[in-house]
Design an enzyme around this catalytic site. Structure first.
Site, PDB file in Angstrom:
ATOM      1  N   HIS A 107      -5.194  -3.033  -3.377  1.00 52.26           N
ATOM      2  CA  HIS A 107      -5.071  -2.469  -4.014  1.00 52.26           C
ATOM      3  C   HIS A 107      -5.267  -3.040  -5.585  1.00 52.26           C
ATOM      4  O   HIS A 107      -5.213  -2.272  -6.531  1.00 52.26           O
ATOM      5  CB  HIS A 107      -3.933  -1.721  -3.526  1.00 52.26           C
ATOM      6  CG  HIS A 107      -3.755  -0.612  -2.238  1.00 52.26           C
ATOM      7  ND1 HIS A 107      -4.617   0.423  -2.546  1.00 52.26           N
ATOM      8  CD2 HIS A 107      -3.244  -1.535  -1.302  1.00 52.26           C
ATOM      9  CE1 HIS A 107      -4.742   1.312  -1.088  1.00 52.26           C
ATOM     10  NE2 HIS A 107      -3.701   0.448  -0.525  1.00 52.26           N
ATOM     11  N   LYS A 161     -12.444   1.390  -2.087  1.00 50.58           N
ATOM     12  CA  LYS A 161     -11.362   1.759  -2.460  1.00 50.58           C
ATOM     13  C   LYS A 161     -11.227   1.953  -4.422  1.00 50.58           C
ATOM     14  O   LYS A 161     -12.491   2.332  -4.582  1.00 50.58           O
ATOM     15  CB  LYS A 161      -9.806   0.718  -2.661  1.00 50.58           C
ATOM     16  CG  LYS A 161      -9.145   1.390  -1.298  1.00 50.58           C
ATOM     17  CD  LYS A 161      -7.768   0.604  -0.497  1.00 50.58           C
ATOM     18  CE  LYS A 161      -7.829   0.975   0.840  1.00 50.58           C
ATOM     19  NZ  LYS A 161      -6.632   0.483   1.458  1.00 50.58           N
ATOM     20  N   SER A 214       0.650  -1.076   0.042  1.00 50.14           N
ATOM     21  CA  SER A 214      -0.683   0.094   0.015  1.00 50.14           C
ATOM     22  C   SER A 214       0.986   1.356  -0.008  1.00 50.14           C
ATOM     23  O   SER A 214       0.213   2.762  -0.478  1.00 50.14           O
ATOM     24  CB  SER A 214      -0.856   0.070   0.783  1.00 50.14           C
ATOM     25  OG  SER A 214      -0.410   0.052   2.716  1.00 50.14           O
TER      26      SER A 214
HETATM   27  C1  PLP Z   1      -7.256   0.182   2.816  1.00 47.62           C
HETATM   28  C2  PLP Z   1      -6.220  -1.415   3.227  1.00 47.62           C
HETATM   29  C3  PLP Z   1      -6.641  -2.292   4.446  1.00 47.62           C
HETATM   30  C4  PLP Z   1      -7.690  -1.515   5.151  1.00 47.62           C
HETATM   31  O1  PLP Z   1      -9.284  -1.590   4.444  1.00 47.62           O
HETATM   32  P1  PLP Z   1     -10.183  -0.784   4.605  1.00 47.62           P
HETATM   33  O2  PLP Z   1     -11.724  -1.491   4.367  1.00 47.62           O
HETATM   34  O3  PLP Z   1      -9.706   0.158   4.533  1.00 47.62           O
HETATM   35  O4  PLP Z   1     -10.626  -0.788   5.751  1.00 47.62           O
HETATM   36  C5  PLP Z   1      -6.120  -3.299   4.636  1.00 47.62           C
HETATM   37  N1  PLP Z   1      -5.185  -3.801   3.419  1.00 47.62           N
HETATM   38  C6  PLP Z   1      -4.695  -3.183   3.400  1.00 47.62           C
HETATM   39  C7  PLP Z   1      -3.121  -3.534   1.972  1.00 47.62           C
HETATM   40  C8  PLP Z   1      -5.205  -1.068   2.656  1.00 47.62           C
HETATM   41  O5  PLP Z   1      -3.994  -0.429   2.187  1.00 47.62           O
END
Ligand code: PLP
Length: 419
Positions: A239, A270, A211
């Site tokens: 992602h 996302k 991330s």
């Molecule tokens: C954003 C993210 C999460 C958390 O997801 P949310 O739905 O925002 O709680 C978990 N793992 C990774 C790699 C992320 O980038």
């Protein structure tokens, strides 16, 4: 004051340019937004204000009035990679979903909160990523906590990349399994650690797309190691889902890999543009989660209307080749445009394009310089990333135009000449 020590710790953080602040958006999520004032916790102006004098919604975080309200920005810091967060078809689906299903689920999934749209969405998501069964969670953070805690415990071992997302790190601590962390992407070390662990269940956990770095985990090699050592592989595709692979089916499709020992997780806030997360795996894994994952069992289900919007989002993702092509084009444009800066873009082909600065204060200064030019890029500092690797985390979206990317390239060159 009972909290003096907390204030001292916050002040220390501020002195190291590490204090986190939030910004309030006055418009919907998009590359072109209007920002309200900075909300600054404590140090700047929240300190000393008795809590009863703060508005309820800002308690502990007084608004900083020194910054002009209503200023337009070009933003490069959301994870809304396909530009779906404000898509009219999703807005319409959410409205229709609320009309039909109301606003709240009213209970946990195992009580009376599991609605038909939740169920349909689980089935469609699992099929989309090529797995027999799926399960919705409220957030990706909760999915990670629940999966790892439900699948391993005392006497088992979790193997984790050192740059995994914070939620995966928290998940392995919560599970009480032994934890072994390997250097980022170091498959030889992972192999060695697996070989040294003869007993108990073995679970390898990894970000698919890292991330804060944007690079992709070598999932094919990881799967081969898991097969060799009879381990399970848990892939967090926060992602990659919607962005990578044929029709946006994610990282497994990107590599063309498939195995019952892979447990797949992706988030829905996302690229999918809404909120939530899902796990897709063999039926027996999903049944285990339904029975044992605390963050699934002991929490209220998400509003069913969100699932209605997500069913629409899934269709847009599936038909979104033009959006993904636009995103790829912008990535290439940015990389070419920034190739001659004194700072390096990290090696990444994904929408996450971090510019490695190193020093915390300098990263902050650059981010500030961009802000003065009406461009918003987040400076990411420790402990989110390792010491000495502060960076500008530039994220691109299919909703950006070439002109938007050119503006960022121009501003960064101008700041380089000035510094
Ligand atoms: C954003 C993210 C999460 C958390 O997801 P949310 O739905 O925002 O709680 C978990 N793992 C990774 C790699 C992320 O980038």
């Amino acid at each position: 004051m009972p909290f003096t020590q907390l204030q001292i710790e916050l002040d220390e953080r501020a002195a190291q340019s590490l204090l986190r602040k939030r910004r309030t958006l006055d418009t919907s999520q998009s590359p072109h937004i209007v920002l309200g004032g900075t909300t600054e916790c404590g140090v700047a102006n929240g300190a000393g204000v008795p809590p009863e004098r703060l508005l309820p919604q800002t308690a502990g975080c007084a608004s900083n009035v020194s910054e002009a309200h209503g200023k337009p920005y070009l933003a490069f810091c959301s994870n809304d990679y396909l530009g779906l967060a404000s898509h009219p078809q999703l807005v319409a689906a959410l409205q229709q979903g609320a009309q039909q299903w109301g606003v709240g689920a009213g209970a946990a999934h195992l009580v009376s909160g599991h609605f038909a749209p939740h169920h349909r969405l689980e089935q469609q998501l699992a099929a989309f990523v090529g797995k027999p069964a799926g399960l919705l969670f409220s957030t990706g953070y909760m999915a990670n906590l629940g999966v790892v805690q439900a699948l391993v415990g005392k006497g088992d071992t979790v193997f984790a990349d050192k740059l995994n997302h914070a939620s995966l790190n928290d998940a392995m601590l919560l599970s009480r399994a032994d934890t072994k962390r390997y250097r980022h992407g170091d498959m030889a070390q992972l192999a060695q650690l697996l070989a040294q662990t003869p007993n108990g269940r073995k679970l390898v956990i990894t970000d698919a797309v890292f991330s804060m770095d944007g690079d992709i985990a070598p999932l094919r090699e990881m799967l081969a190691l898991c097969e060799q050592h009879d381990a399970w592989l848990y892939v967090d595709d926060a992602h990659g889902f919607g962005v990578l692979g044929r029709q946006g089916r994610g990282s497994l499709a990107h590599f063309g890999i498939d195995s019952p020992r892979i447990i797949y997780m992706a988030t829905l806030g996302k690229a999918a543009g809404v909120s939530g997360a899902f796990v897709a795996a063999e039926q027996v894994v999903i049944d285990t989660l339904v029975n044992h994952a605390h963050s699934y069992v002991y929490t209220t289900a998400t509003p069913p209307a969100l699932s209605v919007a997500l069913l629409q989002s899934l269709q847009l993702i599936e038909r979104g080749d033009a959006l993904r092509a636009q995103l790829q084009q912008l990535v290439q444009r940015l990389r070419i445009g920034l190739a001659d800066l004194p700072w390096r873009l990290m090696p990444s082909d994904t929408a996450i394009q971090p510019l490695l600065i190193g020093d915390n204060a300098q990263a902050l200064q650059l981010s500030e310089g961009l802000r003065e030019r009406g461009i918003w890029v987040a400076a990411i500092r420790p402990p989110t990333v390792p010491q000495g690797t502060a960076r500008l985390r530039i994220t691109l979206s299919a909703a950006h135009s070439e002109a938007d990317v050119d503006r960022l390239i121009g501003a960064l060159h101008e700041l380089t000449r000035r510094s």
